[in-house]
Design a protein around this motif. Structure first.
Motif, PDB file in Angstrom:
ATOM      1  N   GLY A 185      37.619  21.874 -38.748  1.00  0.00           N
ATOM      2  CA  GLY A 185      37.672  23.215 -38.190  1.00  0.00           C
ATOM      3  C   GLY A 185      36.976  23.285 -36.845  1.00  0.00           C
ATOM      4  O   GLY A 185      36.024  22.538 -36.578  1.00  0.00           O
ATOM      5  N   THR A 186      37.425  24.185 -36.000  1.00  0.00           N
ATOM      6  CA  THR A 186      36.865  24.331 -34.654  1.00  0.00           C
ATOM      7  C   THR A 186      36.614  25.806 -34.342  1.00  0.00           C
ATOM      8  O   THR A 186      37.191  26.694 -34.976  1.00  0.00           O
ATOM      9  CB  THR A 186      37.829  23.755 -33.594  1.00  0.00           C
ATOM     10  OG1 THR A 186      39.073  24.477 -33.643  1.00  0.00           O
ATOM     11  CG2 THR A 186      38.107  22.276 -33.847  1.00  0.00           C
ATOM     12  N   VAL A 187      35.766  26.033 -33.346  1.00  0.00           N
ATOM     13  CA  VAL A 187      35.496  27.402 -32.902  1.00  0.00           C
ATOM     14  C   VAL A 187      36.283  27.711 -31.634  1.00  0.00           C
ATOM     15  O   VAL A 187      36.129  28.773 -31.048  1.00  0.00           O
ATOM     16  CB  VAL A 187      33.988  27.619 -32.657  1.00  0.00           C
ATOM     17  CG1 VAL A 187      33.219  27.512 -33.963  1.00  0.00           C
ATOM     18  CG2 VAL A 187      33.449  26.638 -31.617  1.00  0.00           C
ATOM     19  N   VAL A 188      37.092  26.767 -31.204  1.00  0.00           N
ATOM     20  CA  VAL A 188      37.976  26.925 -30.047  1.00  0.00           C
ATOM     21  C   VAL A 188      39.366  26.476 -30.500  1.00  0.00           C
ATOM     22  O   VAL A 188      39.514  25.882 -31.572  1.00  0.00           O
ATOM     23  CB  VAL A 188      37.500  26.072 -28.845  1.00  0.00           C
ATOM     24  CG1 VAL A 188      36.140  26.529 -28.366  1.00  0.00           C
ATOM     25  CG2 VAL A 188      37.481  24.591 -29.205  1.00  0.00           C
ATOM     26  N   GLU A 275      29.740  20.587 -30.631  1.00  0.00           N
ATOM     27  CA  GLU A 275      29.482  22.030 -30.594  1.00  0.00           C
ATOM     28  C   GLU A 275      30.779  22.840 -30.655  1.00  0.00           C
ATOM     29  O   GLU A 275      30.730  24.068 -30.823  1.00  0.00           O
ATOM     30  CB  GLU A 275      28.699  22.399 -29.341  1.00  0.00           C
ATOM     31  CG  GLU A 275      27.294  21.827 -29.310  1.00  0.00           C
ATOM     32  CD  GLU A 275      26.470  22.253 -30.524  1.00  0.00           C
ATOM     33  OE1 GLU A 275      26.449  23.473 -30.832  1.00  0.00           O
ATOM     34  OE2 GLU A 275      25.867  21.370 -31.157  1.00  0.00           O
ATOM     35  N   LEU A 276      31.908  22.198 -30.493  1.00  0.00           N
ATOM     36  CA  LEU A 276      33.197  22.887 -30.597  1.00  0.00           C
ATOM     37  C   LEU A 276      33.695  22.959 -32.030  1.00  0.00           C
ATOM     38  O   LEU A 276      34.687  23.630 -32.314  1.00  0.00           O
ATOM     39  CB  LEU A 276      34.251  22.187 -29.723  1.00  0.00           C
ATOM     40  CG  LEU A 276      33.892  22.003 -28.249  1.00  0.00           C
ATOM     41  CD1 LEU A 276      35.045  21.317 -27.521  1.00  0.00           C
ATOM     42  CD2 LEU A 276      33.559  23.333 -27.594  1.00  0.00           C
ATOM     43  N   ASP A 278      33.377  23.722 -36.243  1.00  0.00           N
ATOM     44  CA  ASP A 278      32.822  24.737 -37.137  1.00  0.00           C
ATOM     45  C   ASP A 278      31.330  24.435 -37.324  1.00  0.00           C
ATOM     46  O   ASP A 278      30.957  23.295 -37.614  1.00  0.00           O
ATOM     47  CB  ASP A 278      33.556  24.651 -38.486  1.00  0.00           C
ATOM     48  CG  ASP A 278      33.126  25.725 -39.463  1.00  0.00           C
ATOM     49  OD1 ASP A 278      31.918  26.045 -39.532  1.00  0.00           O
ATOM     50  OD2 ASP A 278      33.995  26.245 -40.188  1.00  0.00           O
ATOM     51  N   PRO A 279      30.456  25.428 -37.156  1.00  0.00           N
ATOM     52  CA  PRO A 279      29.014  25.173 -37.274  1.00  0.00           C
ATOM     53  C   PRO A 279      28.610  24.487 -38.572  1.00  0.00           C
ATOM     54  O   PRO A 279      27.650  23.716 -38.604  1.00  0.00           O
ATOM     55  CB  PRO A 279      28.403  26.577 -37.174  1.00  0.00           C
ATOM     56  CG  PRO A 279      29.389  27.357 -36.359  1.00  0.00           C
ATOM     57  CD  PRO A 279      30.745  26.830 -36.773  1.00  0.00           C
ATOM     58  N   ARG A 280      29.367  24.744 -39.652  1.00  0.00           N
ATOM     59  CA  ARG A 280      28.997  24.176 -40.949  1.00  0.00           C
ATOM     60  C   ARG A 280      29.226  22.674 -41.021  1.00  0.00           C
ATOM     61  O   ARG A 280      28.635  22.002 -41.885  1.00  0.00           O
ATOM     62  CB  ARG A 280      29.783  24.883 -42.059  1.00  0.00           C
ATOM     63  CG  ARG A 280      29.369  26.349 -42.268  1.00  0.00           C
ATOM     64  CD  ARG A 280      30.357  27.071 -43.145  1.00  0.00           C
ATOM     65  NE  ARG A 280      31.658  27.219 -42.476  1.00  0.00           N
ATOM     66  CZ  ARG A 280      32.683  27.896 -42.968  1.00  0.00           C
ATOM     67  NH1 ARG A 280      32.570  28.474 -44.158  1.00  0.00           N
ATOM     68  NH2 ARG A 280      33.810  27.990 -42.304  1.00  0.00           N
ATOM     69  N   ARG A 282      28.961  20.614 -38.200  1.00  0.00           N
ATOM     70  CA  ARG A 282      28.290  19.911 -37.100  1.00  0.00           C
ATOM     71  C   ARG A 282      27.205  18.945 -37.579  1.00  0.00           C
ATOM     72  O   ARG A 282      27.104  17.818 -37.061  1.00  0.00           O
ATOM     73  CB  ARG A 282      27.701  20.935 -36.116  1.00  0.00           C
ATOM     74  CG  ARG A 282      28.755  21.701 -35.337  1.00  0.00           C
ATOM     75  CD  ARG A 282      28.123  22.816 -34.513  1.00  0.00           C
ATOM     76  NE  ARG A 282      29.133  23.747 -34.023  1.00  0.00           N
ATOM     77  CZ  ARG A 282      28.861  24.925 -33.494  1.00  0.00           C
ATOM     78  NH1 ARG A 282      27.598  25.318 -33.367  1.00  0.00           N
ATOM     79  NH2 ARG A 282      29.841  25.728 -33.088  1.00  0.00           N
ATOM     80  N   ARG A 332      22.108  26.951 -41.538  1.00  0.00           N
ATOM     81  CA  ARG A 332      23.271  27.617 -40.948  1.00  0.00           C
ATOM     82  C   ARG A 332      23.825  28.661 -41.908  1.00  0.00           C
ATOM     83  O   ARG A 332      23.764  28.529 -43.097  1.00  0.00           O
ATOM     84  CB  ARG A 332      24.355  26.588 -40.604  1.00  0.00           C
ATOM     85  CG  ARG A 332      23.908  25.682 -39.457  1.00  0.00           C
ATOM     86  CD  ARG A 332      25.036  24.803 -38.983  1.00  0.00           C
ATOM     87  NE  ARG A 332      24.601  23.902 -37.925  1.00  0.00           N
ATOM     88  CZ  ARG A 332      24.517  24.227 -36.658  1.00  0.00           C
ATOM     89  NH1 ARG A 332      24.840  25.444 -36.273  1.00  0.00           N
ATOM     90  NH2 ARG A 332      24.115  23.362 -35.744  1.00  0.00           N
TER      91      ARG A 332
END
Length: 332
Positions: A185-188, A275-276, A278-280, A282, A332
């Protein structure tokens, strides 16, 4: 068979398939396996499936009696790999393979190796469907694997330049990073994270080549670019002399030091991509990157004696890094 019973049986078979992949990851990919402990259970299972699939293909290339037929079949009807025209996705092809293997299982016409392959393919097919992974990444991976197979049109065992080696790694390593992105998963938008994911896969692969130069020589392969080696006065004959003596001479040490610097630069280029994600996820990916990059330090600490000993990160160090990642994940 009642519908409920059939569903339960299918679930049990899928669980067994993923469990088989987990065992393969634990046995062969200790760093990756430890890092996956920081992922959620569904993501962890998917990563194990993709790892086991790549491992299975690698084993076929290294050990099968006729890997060219397995990776480049003429009719494709009995091949337990997602090969074929790009119009057919790996999931569709694996569906056909799964049905064929299930029939063989029912008739008792399958051995342990076939059963394990069946389980790997079952879990891989489920992962591909579940996360909608682009099938082109699998074709790219298999194309690179064919380059390791004698008798195929693209077979090669030497790479003159880093550019040539990176073309190989585009399939052997970068494609695996791209396979993993939908799982992580990504945040972008995924396309924005792909260059860094590909770079991290490439960094891992080059670390493998530096660590395993002696084993690769024994298989008749030299992945380290010959022009990079030649700049330090090193040729293949010298590598083989070092292998025979179990000792790394000064020129080879300088060449390895240069390639380690190149490898670390790739890790640096890949790092912002974490950092791109999913925070979970990383902490897990940073743990894997940290531990794998530390293999380079172990090579240096052993004075580049890659012909005598295999550089590894100690279990204690792996646990310390993973524990730090676990603490970060809990925050997180």
């Amino acid at each position: 068979m009642p519908i409920a019973d059939r569903t339960d049986q299918q679930a049990t078979g899928l669980d067994a398939a993923y469990a088989s992949c987990r065992r393969i990851a634990a046995e062969h990919g200790r760093t990756y396996y430890l890092a996956t402990s920081l992922l959620s259970a569904p993501r962890r299972r998917a990563v194990h499936a993709l790892y086991a699939f790549a491992r299975m293909v690698d084993d076929i290339v290294d050990h099968a009696g006729d890997p060219a037929r397995v990776l480049d079949p003429r009719d494709g009807a009995d091949v337990a790999l997602p090969v074929g025209p790009a119009a057919i996705s790996p999931a569709q092809h694996l569906d056909l393979v799964e049905k064929q293997l299930r029939l063989a299982l029912e008739h008792g016409d399958i051995d342990t190796a076939d059963l394990r392959r069946h389980q790997i393919l079952t879990a891989a097919a489920d992962t591909i469907r579940r996360y909608d992974i682009a099938h082109t990444h699998f074709w790219t991976f298999l194309d690179a694997m064919r380059m390791d197979v004698p008798g195929t049109a693209t077979h090669r065992t030497r790479y003159a330049t880093m550019t040539e080696l990176r073309e190989y790694m585009r399939g052997s390593a970068a494609a695996i990073g791209l396979q993993l992105l939908p799982v992580l998963g990504t945040v972008v938008p995924v396309a924005e994270a792909e260059p860094a994911a590909a770079a991290l896969g490439e960094a891992f692969q080059l670390t493998n080549f530096l660590r395993d130069v002696a084993e690769d020589l024994d298989r008749g392969r030299v992945y380290l670019p010959t022009e990079e080696l030649a700049a330090f006065g090193v040729d293949e004959a010298q590598l083989r002399a070092c292998r025979a003596a179990g000792r790394t001479d000064p020129r080879v040490r300088r060449a390895l030091a240069h390639l380690i610097a190149v490898n670390r630069d790739i890790y640096r280029r890949a790092d912002p991509g974490i950092e791109l994600l999913d925070p979970r996820v990383r902490p897990a990916i940073r743990t894997a990157a940290t531990l794998y990059a530390e293999i380079l330090g172990r090579i240096e600490a052993a004075e580049y004696q890659v012909f005598r000993t295999r550089a590894t990160v100690s279990p204690g160090r792996r646990i310390i890094v993973a524990a730090k990642g676990f603490g970060t994940a809990r925050l997180r």
